[in-house]
Design a protein around this motif. Structure first.
Motif, PDB file in Angstrom:
ATOM      1  N   VAL A 140       0.857  -1.188   0.000  1.00 55.73           N
ATOM      2  CA  VAL A 140       0.000   0.000   0.000  1.00 55.73           C
ATOM      3  C   VAL A 140       0.893   1.239   0.000  1.00 55.73           C
ATOM      4  O   VAL A 140       1.795   1.368   0.832  1.00 55.73           O
ATOM      5  CB  VAL A 140      -0.932   0.032   1.223  1.00 55.73           C
ATOM      6  CG1 VAL A 140      -1.787   1.303   1.224  1.00 55.73           C
ATOM      7  CG2 VAL A 140      -1.839  -1.197   1.230  1.00 55.73           C
ATOM      8  N   ARG A 141       0.647   2.151  -0.923  1.00 51.01           N
ATOM      9  CA  ARG A 141       1.396   3.410  -1.012  1.00 51.01           C
ATOM     10  C   ARG A 141       0.495   4.542  -0.527  1.00 51.01           C
ATOM     11  O   ARG A 141      -0.516   4.848  -1.155  1.00 51.01           O
ATOM     12  CB  ARG A 141       1.860   3.660  -2.444  1.00 51.01           C
ATOM     13  CG  ARG A 141       2.966   2.722  -2.904  1.00 51.01           C
ATOM     14  CD  ARG A 141       3.255   2.877  -4.368  1.00 51.01           C
ATOM     15  NE  ARG A 141       2.157   2.354  -5.181  1.00 51.01           N
ATOM     16  CZ  ARG A 141       2.044   2.547  -6.484  1.00 51.01           C
ATOM     17  NH1 ARG A 141       2.918   3.295  -7.123  1.00 51.01           N
ATOM     18  NH2 ARG A 141       1.033   2.019  -7.157  1.00 51.01           N
ATOM     19  N   ILE A 142       0.878   5.140   0.585  1.00 54.05           N
ATOM     20  CA  ILE A 142       0.040   6.157   1.228  1.00 54.05           C
ATOM     21  C   ILE A 142       0.571   7.551   0.962  1.00 54.05           C
ATOM     22  O   ILE A 142       1.776   7.808   1.057  1.00 54.05           O
ATOM     23  CB  ILE A 142      -0.040   5.905   2.749  1.00 54.05           C
ATOM     24  CG1 ILE A 142      -0.886   4.667   3.029  1.00 54.05           C
ATOM     25  CG2 ILE A 142      -0.628   7.107   3.477  1.00 54.05           C
ATOM     26  CD1 ILE A 142      -1.053   4.341   4.494  1.00 54.05           C
ATOM     27  N   THR A 143      -0.335   8.454   0.629  1.00 54.00           N
ATOM     28  CA  THR A 143      -0.046   9.890   0.586  1.00 54.00           C
ATOM     29  C   THR A 143      -0.936  10.561   1.624  1.00 54.00           C
ATOM     30  O   THR A 143      -2.163  10.461   1.550  1.00 54.00           O
ATOM     31  CB  THR A 143      -0.339  10.487  -0.802  1.00 54.00           C
ATOM     32  OG1 THR A 143       0.505   9.858  -1.771  1.00 54.00           O
ATOM     33  CG2 THR A 143      -0.068  11.988  -0.807  1.00 54.00           C
ATOM     34  N   LEU A 144      -0.320  11.212   2.609  1.00 54.61           N
ATOM     35  CA  LEU A 144      -1.074  11.923   3.650  1.00 54.61           C
ATOM     36  C   LEU A 144      -0.778  13.406   3.504  1.00 54.61           C
ATOM     37  O   LEU A 144       0.328  13.865   3.776  1.00 54.61           O
ATOM     38  CB  LEU A 144      -0.660  11.428   5.038  1.00 54.61           C
ATOM     39  CG  LEU A 144      -1.326  12.118   6.233  1.00 54.61           C
ATOM     40  CD1 LEU A 144      -2.839  11.918   6.205  1.00 54.61           C
ATOM     41  CD2 LEU A 144      -0.745  11.601   7.544  1.00 54.61           C
ATOM     42  N   ASP A 145      -1.774  14.157   3.053  1.00 53.05           N
ATOM     43  CA  ASP A 145      -1.623  15.594   2.844  1.00 53.05           C
ATOM     44  C   ASP A 145      -2.339  16.363   3.947  1.00 53.05           C
ATOM     45  O   ASP A 145      -3.448  16.000   4.353  1.00 53.05           O
ATOM     46  CB  ASP A 145      -2.198  16.015   1.487  1.00 53.05           C
ATOM     47  CG  ASP A 145      -1.321  15.560   0.325  1.00 53.05           C
ATOM     48  OD1 ASP A 145      -0.132  15.271   0.572  1.00 53.05           O
ATOM     49  OD2 ASP A 145      -1.825  15.491  -0.810  1.00 53.05           O
TER      50      ASP A 145
END
Length: 310
Positions: free
Chosen positions: A128-133
């Motif tokens: 899983v590749r997470i982007t948290l903005d």
């Protein structure tokens, strides 16, 4: 076009066309998909050749879908939604979360609570590749490129939205002030004695100058404050309270140490602002992948463990 055999790859190109229109430019779509701008442009060009129509205007100052492009985009959106649903279904049977998970979250909540869980989640779930903005400012009902939005709301203050709203946790808040601010006021016995005192406004509730307070018997009252200072960041509001700028409403998790060590006090120990509920918002239950469902369920447990509700 109807008489021609359409290659299977056209489905992938149609989904890229959807992403490009949603992003508003080839550059933005390239950043979102990870596909080089030149490759993205070539694939949309190939799609136009296969369909025999122009889908996009690509002027230096004008990027938009053509009339037929808009019609194809609307139908392609449904294709993309079905593909997402198929992937989510297959993923649920494989019981192995994977893919991208793009999350938007208010800065303070991300820094203090959500980032810890998100980082751990990405380590455990290696595919899983997470982007948290970090989001700043008022709540926007448009989810844009995100799969999930984490959003706190007090009472029914959240704007109407077509997004699915799932409760994660309820956070207890306190009415606080610095000892220096309270000293000239002496002992306070009733909320009426704090009417029209200086207060610190919060952008998340529209800088309201009338605050609701609830006591231990569930009785409510309204407290009018003079907003001398306002901010859209709870860390800034905490700093303003510590500096003596006025009354403030803060999450208990944020101000508990200050209360214990005497840097902040409770002007009305028996009264407090209503709790704030943290929600996960997403377009539809069908669009949420296994990774998304596991993230939401795990984050709920994480927040409930760290955000006392009383």
């Amino acid at each position: 076009m109807a008489a021609e055999v359409i290659e299977m790859g056209i489905v992938d190109d149609l989904t890229l066309f959807v992403e490009t229109v949603r992003a508003g430019s080839l550059s933005a779509a390239s950043r979102k998909t990870g596909i080089p701008k030149s490759s993205l442009s070539r694939r949309i060009g190939d799609l136009e050749s296969q369909l025999g129509v122009h889908l996009l205007y690509r002027g230096p100052r004008n990027f938009s879908a053509t009339e037929v492009g808009i019609s194809i985009y609307e139908r392609s959106e449904r294709i993309k939604e079905e593909l997402d649903a198929i992937k989510a279904l297959a993923e649920s049977f494989s019981n192995h979360p994977s893919g991208k998970l793009r999350i938007s979250c208010p800065a303070v909540l991300a820094e203090s609570l959500v980032s810890e869980f998100a980082i751990g989640f990405s380590i455990v779930h290696t595919d899983v590749r997470i982007t948290l903005d970090s989001a700043v400012g008022a709540f926007d009902t448009a989810i844009g490129d995100y799969d999930l939005m984490i959003h706190p709301a007090r009472g029914d203050t959240m704007a109407d939205s077509e997004l699915v709203r799932q409760k994660l946790a309820a956070a207890s808040y306190r009415l606080v002030a610095s000892p220096g601010f309270m000293k000239p006021l002496g002992m306070i016995n009733d909320p009426s004695e704090l009417q029209d005192r200086n207060g610190i406004g919060w952008a998340a509730d529209g800088h309201l100058a009338r605050w609701t307070l609830v006591n231990r018997n569930a009785n409510t009252t309204e407290l009018s404050v003079n907003l001398k200072f306002s901010a859209n960041n709870l860390n800034v509001i905490r700093q303003a309270a510590l500096s003596g700028a006025g009354l403030a409403r803060l999450p208990l998790t944020m101000c508990e140490a200050d209360l214990v060590e005497g840097r902040l006090v409770l002007p009305l120990p028996d009264w407090a602002p209503p709790s704030v509920t943290v929600y996960a918002l997403y377009p539809s239950r069908r669009s949420l992948t296994l990774a998304g469902r596991l993230f939401v369920a795990g984050l709920a447990r994480h927040l409930q463990d760290r955000m006392p509700a009383a």
